[in-house]
Design a protein around this motif. Structure first.
Motif, PDB file in Angstrom:
ATOM      1  N   GLU B  87       0.950  -0.924   0.389  1.00  0.00           N
ATOM      2  CA  GLU B  87      -0.022   0.100  -0.063  1.00  0.00           C
ATOM      3  C   GLU B  87       0.796   1.222  -0.018  1.00  0.00           C
ATOM      4  O   GLU B  87       1.700   1.290   0.881  1.00  0.00           O
ATOM      5  CB  GLU B  87      -0.897   0.226   1.094  1.00  0.00           C
ATOM      6  N   ASP B  94       0.677   9.159  -0.719  1.00  0.00           N
ATOM      7  CA  ASP B  94      -0.481   9.945  -0.662  1.00  0.00           C
ATOM      8  C   ASP B  94      -0.346  11.218  -0.296  1.00  0.00           C
ATOM      9  O   ASP B  94      -0.784  11.730  -1.093  1.00  0.00           O
ATOM     10  CB  ASP B  94      -1.484   9.108   0.417  1.00  0.00           C
ATOM     11  N   ASP B 114      -2.351   0.610  -6.445  1.00  0.00           N
ATOM     12  CA  ASP B 114      -1.713   1.938  -5.411  1.00  0.00           C
ATOM     13  C   ASP B 114      -1.276   3.052  -6.052  1.00  0.00           C
ATOM     14  O   ASP B 114      -1.214   3.593  -6.535  1.00  0.00           O
ATOM     15  CB  ASP B 114      -1.315   1.773  -4.516  1.00  0.00           C
TER      16      ASP B 114
END
Lengths: 354, 143
Positions: B87, B94, B114
């Motif tokens: 992730e 992110d 992702d």
């Protein structure tokens, strides 16, 4: 006469969880304890480092390495003068784990905290050897720090004002070893497998480029080696890695190219700076061919070579504790409690002092 | 998508510089290609064009490098050492995507699903000893 400075240090910049206790007395360091829990085995299953796993493993190991270091060092928290942890450079989430842990320990024990620079740790790591002269006697030295993430030439000074005078423009030397090994079918990271395979090879069998050898400056470039190796494998071996003698020759020649450049640039830096001591540190400093080449070059020019002991070449907390003990003893330096980790922390470049 | 040919690392940097001149703010650029294709060379040229004058080195070991520019930081991510899709959250990518002037990702395939859908995809193919074919997203490929 003040007593010894005793430093408890934590290192979690990448895959290793380490804790150490180092006493500094009259300029001479003594390692009371140095504990390293490696995650190498656990990561091997994934073929690399998994940051989230690294953080979890650091968390799991920190308590244990700390207890082990304090117990085997025979010290209590009241004996500790200062607490340290690596604040950079490294992997952000990994750094944060050890840095937060060590600050919490410092607060709980009522001790000052001083963040350490991982690169400064390497710069002073050779002085952990009981056979090495005390840092203040050497005063100034040239350091060649070579690892998976770093390739740099720096002037180290016992007053802590270090300067980087040369570094890589692309890949680190350790990365060149590891990626070469991968292309030769030796797995990743395979730097030590490449060295082992090179042992029975002829280093002059193949001609690999010596990047930046004639650039006239102290910069390194190793990315051209990958291309040269790929072209050679394509032309001579149908694009796949050979076995046996041919593999040994390839490994030996590839290794020789890296070692030649490192030795030539270190020699050039010694001549330019006039320094008479060379410190060799970082994971690649374990490489026997590199050690032999530098020993020869230093012997020729009457330079004192201080190579970090193998256990202090790879990541460890003893070098971090020494760096912090040294700074704290010299000037009482402490870090503000709100100081954060810095994944991009560097040593000052030439002309700018830390 | 358009394909450009490069004959040298320097030319790869120049192609990247022209490409970078048209990059939208806070964009993600996925740079793929095999070992030795010149992904880092490409990002060196792009970072220079975006205003970072210092050295751009391979982040294989440290995973993420950050380069300050007047328009905000450039992030240089290298997922070579990450073998399985993980992730993006565990690397904090992110936040990186949102905070950066641009984020360049080497070995983007390791991110699997992702990788943001709107990532710009650059692929570098080895087409000879030093020749490379570079696939660029079309609206940005024009010099």
């Amino acid at each position: 006469m003040p007593g010894p400075t005793i430093c408890f240090g934590v290192e979690t910049s990448c895959d290793e969880t380490a804790a150490a206790v180092v006493a500094l007395d009259g300029g001479r360091p003594r390692i009371l304890a140095s504990v390293v829990a490696s995650q190498a085995g656990r990561h091997a299953a994934y073929g690399g480092v998994v940051p989230e796993l690294a953080t979890r493993e650091h968390l799991r190991a920190l308590d244990w390495v700390t207890d082990e270091a304090m117990r085997s060092g025979g010290v209590a928290w009241r004996d500790i003068t200062v607490v340290t942890a690596t604040r950079g450079p490294g992997l952000a989430s990994a750094l944060m784990t050890g840095h937060s842990f060590a600050r919490a320990v410092a607060i709980a024990a009522g001790k000052p905290f001083l963040g350490s620079n991982h690169l400064e740790g390497h710069l002073v790591s050779a002085f952990l050897d009981p056979g090495a002269p005390p840092m203040p006697d050497v005063g100034e030295w040239l350091a060649l720090v070579v690892s998976g993430g770093h390739t740099l030439l720096a002037i180290g000074r016992s007053d802590g004002t270090h300067e980087v005078i040369g570094s890589t423009l692309d890949d680190a030397a350790g990365e060149a070893f590891d990626k070469g090994a991968k292309m030769l079918g030796l797995g990743y990271p395979g730097g030590s497998a490449l060295e082992a395979a090179a042992r029975h090879g002829d280093p002059s069998a193949y001609d690999f480029p010596r990047g930046m050898l004639r650039s006239g400056d102290l910069s390194f470039s190793f990315s051209g080696l990958k291309t040269a190796l790929r072209i050679l494998l394509g032309k001579r071996f149908g694009g796949t890695a050979p076995a046996g003698k041919a593999l040994a020759d390839l490994c030996a020649s590839y290794q020789r190219a890296i070692v030649d450049v490192l030795a030539a640039k270190a020699t050039m830096a010694l001549r330019q700076t006039g320094l008479r001591t060379l410190v060799l540190a970082g994971g690649v400093a374990c490489n026997a061919a590199l050690r032999a080449a530098l020993a020869e070059a230093c012997g020729r020019d009457g330079i004192r070579l201080l190579a970090a002991r193998p256990e202090h070449c790879t990541d460890n907390a003893a070098m971090i504790a020494l760096a912090a003990a040294w700074r704290h003893a010299a000037s009482g330096a402490v870090s503000p409690w709100d100081e954060d980790v810095d994944p991009n922390l560097g040593l000052a470049p030439a002309g700018q002092k830390v | 998508m358009a394909t450009t040919t490069s004959e040298s690392p320097e030319q790869t940097r120049q192609i990247a510089a022209r490409f970078a001149a048209h990059l939208p703010p806070a964009c993600v650029v996925a740079v793929s290609g095999e070992l030795g294709a010149g992904k880092t060379h490409f990002i060196q040229g792009a970072a220079r064009a975006l205003g970072f004058a210092d050295t751009v080195t391979s982040p294989t070991f440290t995973l993420v490098h950050e380069y300050p520019t007047p328009q905000g930081p450039i992030f240089h991510v290298d997922l070579y050492r990450i073998a399985s899709p993980i992730e993006a959250a565990s690397l904090g990518l992110d936040e990186t995507f949102a905070a950066g002037r641009a984020t360049f990702i080497e070995w983007p395939e390791r991110l699997g699903p992702d990788l943001p859908d709107d990532a710009l995809r650059v692929h570098i193919r080895i087409a000879g000893d030093t020749r490379r074919e570079i696939d660029l997203p079309t609206p940005l490929a024009r010099p």
